[in-house]
Write a protein that holds these residues in place. Structure first.
Motif, short mmCIF file in Angstrom:
data_model
loop_
_atom_site.label_atom_id
_atom_site.label_comp_id
_atom_site.label_asym_id
_atom_site.label_seq_id
_atom_site.Cartn_x
_atom_site.Cartn_y
_atom_site.Cartn_z
N ASP A 177 33.85 88.03 23.86
CA ASP A 177 33.76 89.28 24.60
C ASP A 177 34.27 90.42 23.70
O ASP A 177 35.38 90.35 23.16
CB ASP A 177 34.62 89.17 25.86
CG ASP A 177 34.75 90.48 26.62
OD1 ASP A 177 33.92 91.38 26.42
OD2 ASP A 177 35.70 90.60 27.43
N TYR A 213 36.74 95.36 33.83
CA TYR A 213 37.29 96.32 32.86
C TYR A 213 37.75 97.63 33.49
O TYR A 213 38.36 98.44 32.81
CB TYR A 213 36.24 96.59 31.78
CG TYR A 213 35.66 95.32 31.20
CD1 TYR A 213 36.48 94.42 30.53
CD2 TYR A 213 34.32 95.00 31.37
CE1 TYR A 213 35.97 93.23 30.01
CE2 TYR A 213 33.79 93.82 30.86
CZ TYR A 213 34.62 92.94 30.19
OH TYR A 213 34.12 91.77 29.69
N TRP A 225 29.46 91.48 26.46
CA TRP A 225 30.47 90.68 27.15
C TRP A 225 29.81 89.40 27.67
O TRP A 225 28.59 89.26 27.65
CB TRP A 225 31.11 91.48 28.29
CG TRP A 225 30.26 91.63 29.52
CD1 TRP A 225 30.34 90.89 30.67
CD2 TRP A 225 29.17 92.55 29.74
NE1 TRP A 225 29.39 91.30 31.58
CE2 TRP A 225 28.67 92.32 31.03
CE3 TRP A 225 28.58 93.56 28.96
CZ2 TRP A 225 27.59 93.04 31.56
CZ3 TRP A 225 27.52 94.28 29.49
CH2 TRP A 225 27.04 94.02 30.78
N ASP A 241 23.63 87.63 25.67
CA ASP A 241 24.87 88.34 25.36
C ASP A 241 25.40 87.86 24.03
O ASP A 241 24.99 86.82 23.50
CB ASP A 241 25.91 88.17 26.48
CG ASP A 241 26.33 86.74 26.70
OD1 ASP A 241 26.75 86.08 25.73
OD2 ASP A 241 26.24 86.27 27.85
N ALA A 270 28.00 99.05 26.28
CA ALA A 270 28.17 97.67 26.75
C ALA A 270 26.84 96.93 26.82
O ALA A 270 26.78 95.73 26.56
CB ALA A 270 28.84 97.67 28.13
N GLY A 327 36.29 93.73 26.54
CA GLY A 327 37.66 93.64 27.01
C GLY A 327 38.69 94.13 25.99
O GLY A 327 39.56 94.95 26.33
#
Length: 425
Positions: A102, A183, A84, A92, A75, A105
């Protein structure tokens, strides 16, 4: 809380290193840390990260075909690029790359729809955060002495700034909190812990924050003081760690996508690593790296599917089993059924004449080849007083020998009972 039983029963996980480093196919984060490429060029990869063919359902299907019961996705790696839409910082893939969405997810949803457990990797360190290089490790080991000199880790001139470090921890805790809340990962796989002393990381507060959102979340050992299991890397340890453990191993020599790395392990070698690991009571976390568009190479796919085919044919010797015989009783790994009444012997080479088992006090009721069901004759020779004789098992026919590893199932007359003494002295 005790380690969740799903983890020890899972046996195989898939470790996915995916990030902007896949654009040029360079070592994840380390490419700029070690000076292999300028930082500016490394970060320019943001503009080429598209995730254009990312299909998390196809990922989940592939992982299931491999025989995995969980996966771990990076991640956020040491480069600080989150996969994300984070409210803590702006580095990001949603804001800064053509991917624009994202990516965590959909991965979590797809795994759960396929019945797989969701793992997320998160690095404590962030070599791009302005507040990270603000304090020094008080006593790093010799293998990590660079943390005192690297401009990505150590403050300039050694002048520490505790206020900046507090801001950094708030940022890290905020991001991990987002992962936990959004999550609900079954497992959080931390990394980067060697760059600070355990007390500097504020692990107690971080663990409490995660467990408040998910009380059954599993942690690896890189959350100091709160790890549920050990994480050796890139080689089955000759002596297994005490307690639960997981070997992280790459399909080739690289964690992320590196097109120049063609040293892919053959399926036979992966089966060997896998059975040696589960035979010693561990899980295998097998590392693969997608291209920047989200697709896996044919070489990686073939190996995952090849390992999965072997597991499918020998599932009784894999899932829900425990570590088998200690070294010295059988020349190869073995596993033991949950009721401790069936012993599974793994033979990497085609057995010649006989397979021998030493120290077995039990009477063997039946021996068969797992996968084909072919029965095998057996007898016991020798033995005196408390020392049991050797159990000799007839070698299977050539048609019953597996191309990668043959498994013999020994049905015992009770729970496994081994002699571990030295004999008459």
């Amino acid at each position: 809380m005790p380690l969740q039983p799903w983890f020890s029963d899972a046996k195989l996980g898939i470790f996915v290193h995916w990030g902007v480093y896949a654009v040029e196919g360079v070592p994840e984060s380390w490419a700029f840390y070690t000076g292999r490429m300028p930082h500016e060029r490394y970060m320019a990869q943001l503009h080429g990260f598209t995730a254009a063919r990312y299909d998390p359902a196809a990922w989940a299907d592939l992982f299931a075909r491999a025989g995995a019961r969980y996966a771990v996705l990076t991640a956020r790696h040491h480069d600080g690029v989150a996969l994300w839409d984070t409210a803590f910082g702006e580095l990001d893939v949603v804001r800064r790359t053509p991917a624009g969405r994202d990516l965590v997810g959909p991965y979590a949803d797809a795994l759960r729809e396929r019945g797989l457990r969701v793992g997320l990797y998160y690095s404590h360190s962030d070599w791009n955060h302005p507040d990270y290089a603000s304090v020094l490790h008080p006593s790093p080991g010799r293998d990590h002495a660079d943390v005192l000199t690297s401009p990505w880790v150590a403050p300039a001139g050694g002048a520490e700034d505790p206020a900046a470090w507090a801001r950094y921890l708030a940022y890290r805790d905020g991001q991990v909190g987002e992962l936990a809340d959004r999550y609900r990962p079954d497992l959080l796989w931390f990394d980067g812990e060697w760059e600070r002393a355990a007390g500097q990381w504020g692990a107690d507060a971080l663990a409490a924050r995660v467990l408040a959102a998910g009380p059954t979340t599993v942690f690896n050992a890189r959350l100091p003081g709160h790890g549920d299991y050990a994480t050796p890397e890139q080689g089955v340890p000759p002596v297994a760690p005490e307690g639960p453990w997981e070997l992280c191993l790459t399909v080739n020599d690289s964690w992320g996508f590196q097109p120049g790395d063609t040293r892919h392990k053959p399926v036979r070698q992966l089966v060997r690593h896998f059975t040696e690991t589960i035979g010693a009571g561990g899980n295998l976390l097998l590392g693969v790296g997608p291209r920047e568009d989200g697709t896996f190479t044919a070489e990686q796919t073939e190996r995952l599917e090849g390992l999965g085919a072997w597991i499918a044919a020998h599932r009784d010797a894999v899932y829900g089993t425990a570590a088998g015989l200690p070294p010295g009783h059988h020349y190869g790994p073995s596993t033991l059924s949950a009721d401790r009444r069936t012993l599974y012997l793994v033979c990497f080479d085609a057995p010649r004449e006989h397979v021998a088992v030493r120290g077995l006090r039990n009477r063997v009721r039946r021996v068969s080849v797992l996968g084909t069901g072919a029965p095998l004759g057996h007898r016991v020779d020798g033995g005196l007083h408390e020392v049991p004789g050797t159990t000799w098992i007839d070698a299977p026919r050539e048609s019953d020998v597996d191309a990668y590893a043959t498994v013999l199932a020994l049905e015992l007359d009770g729970e496994l009972d081994l002699y571990r003494g030295t004999g008459r002295t």
